[in-house]
Design a protein around this motif. Structure first.
Motif, PDB file in Angstrom:
ATOM      1  N   ALA B  18      56.432  16.843  46.519  1.00 30.08           N
ATOM      2  CA  ALA B  18      55.861  17.684  47.576  1.00 30.08           C
ATOM      3  C   ALA B  18      55.019  18.825  47.002  1.00 30.08           C
ATOM      4  O   ALA B  18      54.038  19.258  47.624  1.00 30.08           O
ATOM      5  CB  ALA B  18      56.988  18.267  48.448  1.00 30.08           C
ATOM      6  N   PHE B  19      55.376  19.294  45.796  1.00 31.08           N
ATOM      7  CA  PHE B  19      54.676  20.453  45.227  1.00 31.08           C
ATOM      8  C   PHE B  19      53.299  20.104  44.661  1.00 31.08           C
ATOM      9  O   PHE B  19      52.489  20.998  44.426  1.00 31.08           O
ATOM     10  CB  PHE B  19      55.554  21.120  44.165  1.00 31.08           C
ATOM     11  N   VAL B  20      53.056  18.802  44.451  1.00 26.17           N
ATOM     12  CA  VAL B  20      51.767  18.388  43.876  1.00 26.17           C
ATOM     13  C   VAL B  20      50.573  18.831  44.737  1.00 26.17           C
ATOM     14  O   VAL B  20      49.639  19.452  44.225  1.00 26.17           O
ATOM     15  CB  VAL B  20      51.746  16.862  43.596  1.00 26.17           C
ATOM     16  N   PRO B  21      50.568  18.545  46.080  1.00 33.02           N
ATOM     17  CA  PRO B  21      49.412  18.993  46.878  1.00 33.02           C
ATOM     18  C   PRO B  21      49.214  20.509  46.886  1.00 33.02           C
ATOM     19  O   PRO B  21      48.080  20.991  46.966  1.00 33.02           O
ATOM     20  CB  PRO B  21      49.714  18.469  48.295  1.00 33.02           C
ATOM     21  N   GLN B  22      50.336  21.272  46.762  1.00 30.52           N
ATOM     22  CA  GLN B  22      50.193  22.736  46.712  1.00 30.52           C
ATOM     23  C   GLN B  22      49.553  23.165  45.400  1.00 30.52           C
ATOM     24  O   GLN B  22      48.706  24.065  45.388  1.00 30.52           O
ATOM     25  CB  GLN B  22      51.562  23.403  46.902  1.00 30.52           C
ATOM     26  N   VAL B  23      49.954  22.531  44.297  1.00 24.42           N
ATOM     27  CA  VAL B  23      49.351  22.835  42.991  1.00 24.42           C
ATOM     28  C   VAL B  23      47.852  22.540  43.041  1.00 24.42           C
ATOM     29  O   VAL B  23      47.022  23.370  42.642  1.00 24.42           O
ATOM     30  CB  VAL B  23      50.018  22.016  41.851  1.00 24.42           C
ATOM     31  N   ILE B  24      47.493  21.366  43.575  1.00 20.03           N
ATOM     32  CA  ILE B  24      46.080  20.960  43.641  1.00 20.03           C
ATOM     33  C   ILE B  24      45.276  21.949  44.497  1.00 20.03           C
ATOM     34  O   ILE B  24      44.215  22.413  44.094  1.00 20.03           O
ATOM     35  CB  ILE B  24      45.952  19.516  44.194  1.00 20.03           C
ATOM     36  N   ARG B  25      45.832  22.278  45.664  1.00 18.81           N
ATOM     37  CA  ARG B  25      45.131  23.193  46.567  1.00 18.81           C
ATOM     38  C   ARG B  25      44.900  24.558  45.917  1.00 18.81           C
ATOM     39  O   ARG B  25      43.787  25.102  45.954  1.00 18.81           O
ATOM     40  CB  ARG B  25      45.935  23.368  47.863  1.00 18.81           C
ATOM     41  N   THR B  26      45.977  25.104  45.336  1.00 14.17           N
ATOM     42  CA  THR B  26      45.877  26.441  44.746  1.00 14.17           C
ATOM     43  C   THR B  26      44.956  26.431  43.526  1.00 14.17           C
ATOM     44  O   THR B  26      44.197  27.360  43.291  1.00 14.17           O
ATOM     45  CB  THR B  26      47.285  26.964  44.364  1.00 14.17           C
ATOM     46  N   TRP B  27      45.030  25.366  42.750  1.00 12.51           N
ATOM     47  CA  TRP B  27      44.178  25.207  41.566  1.00 12.51           C
ATOM     48  C   TRP B  27      42.701  25.194  41.966  1.00 12.51           C
ATOM     49  O   TRP B  27      41.864  25.844  41.334  1.00 12.51           O
ATOM     50  CB  TRP B  27      44.531  23.894  40.854  1.00 12.51           C
ATOM     51  N   LYS B  28      42.406  24.463  43.062  1.00  9.07           N
ATOM     52  CA  LYS B  28      41.010  24.338  43.520  1.00  9.07           C
ATOM     53  C   LYS B  28      40.489  25.619  44.163  1.00  9.07           C
ATOM     54  O   LYS B  28      39.393  26.072  43.869  1.00  9.07           O
ATOM     55  CB  LYS B  28      40.906  23.187  44.538  1.00  9.07           C
ATOM     56  N   THR B  29      41.298  26.179  45.089  1.00 10.93           N
ATOM     57  CA  THR B  29      40.813  27.321  45.876  1.00 10.93           C
ATOM     58  C   THR B  29      40.949  28.648  45.125  1.00 10.93           C
ATOM     59  O   THR B  29      40.244  29.599  45.436  1.00 10.93           O
ATOM     60  CB  THR B  29      41.577  27.447  47.202  1.00 10.93           C
ATOM     61  N   LYS B  30      41.888  28.713  44.178  1.00 10.10           N
ATOM     62  CA  LYS B  30      42.212  29.952  43.454  1.00 10.10           C
ATOM     63  C   LYS B  30      42.564  31.075  44.434  1.00 10.10           C
ATOM     64  O   LYS B  30      42.404  32.254  44.118  1.00 10.10           O
ATOM     65  CB  LYS B  30      41.070  30.373  42.519  1.00 10.10           C
ATOM     66  N   SER B  31      43.009  30.670  45.625  1.00 11.46           N
ATOM     67  CA  SER B  31      43.381  31.640  46.654  1.00 11.46           C
ATOM     68  C   SER B  31      44.885  31.544  46.898  1.00 11.46           C
ATOM     69  O   SER B  31      45.401  30.475  47.220  1.00 11.46           O
ATOM     70  CB  SER B  31      42.604  31.320  47.934  1.00 11.46           C
ATOM     71  N   THR B  32      45.585  32.665  46.691  1.00 12.89           N
ATOM     72  CA  THR B  32      47.055  32.629  46.781  1.00 12.89           C
ATOM     73  C   THR B  32      47.600  33.689  47.742  1.00 12.89           C
ATOM     74  O   THR B  32      48.795  33.968  47.737  1.00 12.89           O
ATOM     75  CB  THR B  32      47.679  32.882  45.386  1.00 12.89           C
ATOM     76  N   HIS B  33      46.722  34.272  48.538  1.00 16.27           N
ATOM     77  CA  HIS B  33      47.127  35.382  49.401  1.00 16.27           C
ATOM     78  C   HIS B  33      48.313  35.050  50.312  1.00 16.27           C
ATOM     79  O   HIS B  33      49.203  35.874  50.517  1.00 16.27           O
ATOM     80  CB  HIS B  33      45.933  35.844  50.253  1.00 16.27           C
ATOM     81  N   ASP B  34      48.309  33.829  50.870  1.00 18.85           N
ATOM     82  CA  ASP B  34      49.345  33.470  51.842  1.00 18.85           C
ATOM     83  C   ASP B  34      50.645  32.985  51.202  1.00 18.85           C
ATOM     84  O   ASP B  34      51.620  32.709  51.903  1.00 18.85           O
ATOM     85  CB  ASP B  34      48.829  32.374  52.786  1.00 18.85           C
ATOM     86  N   LEU B  35      50.652  32.852  49.871  1.00 19.11           N
ATOM     87  CA  LEU B  35      51.872  32.408  49.186  1.00 19.11           C
ATOM     88  C   LEU B  35      52.758  33.617  48.910  1.00 19.11           C
ATOM     89  O   LEU B  35      52.268  34.650  48.450  1.00 19.11           O
ATOM     90  CB  LEU B  35      51.537  31.710  47.860  1.00 19.11           C
TER      91      LEU B  35
END
Lengths: 84, 84
Positions: B18-35
């Protein structure tokens, strides 16, 4: 309860309660852009599987921790869909 | 492997991958404000406890799933701190 059980209990408490600050943050900010929908869908289905697994084995620690986790992760998934 | 083991295996695969799509998303967007930083710190410490617990019990499924989860969740925590 020996120190190994205590460590397992601590581990379960941490990996379950970890979702509380995320619920609070998302609830307050109503901003979910950086959360991966795929992650929360897969995670909720996985935790549901653990819950069924716990019920089949009649293992109360598995049932209890996954019940709480499903509630918290489900809330985050709900907020993600709602404030998409 | 019976159907109960299969369900546990499916549950483990889902809650880990489950954590793979979150890693990919965060890696691509470099946006972590909502985490939530608190969530990922508590979660990583909890998974580390599960890993130590697995080593003490010499339980390879606990060791393997938590090793992969720690790697993925640790990556998200690293990205959260880096792109804060």
């Amino acid at each position: 309860m020996n120190y190994i059980d205590l460590l397992g209990f601590l581990a379960g408490c941490l990996t379950t309660s970890a979702f509380v600050p995320q619920v609070i943050r998302t609830w307050k900010t109503k901003s979910t852009h950086d959360l991966s929908l795929g992650m929360w869908i897969a995670f909720c289905i996985g935790v549901l599987c653990w819950l069924v697994y716990g019920f089949i084995l009649e293992a109360s620690p598995i049932i209890f921790t996954n019940f709480v986790t499903l509630f918290l992760a489900g809330t985050i998934l709900f907020l993600k869909i709602r404030y998409k």
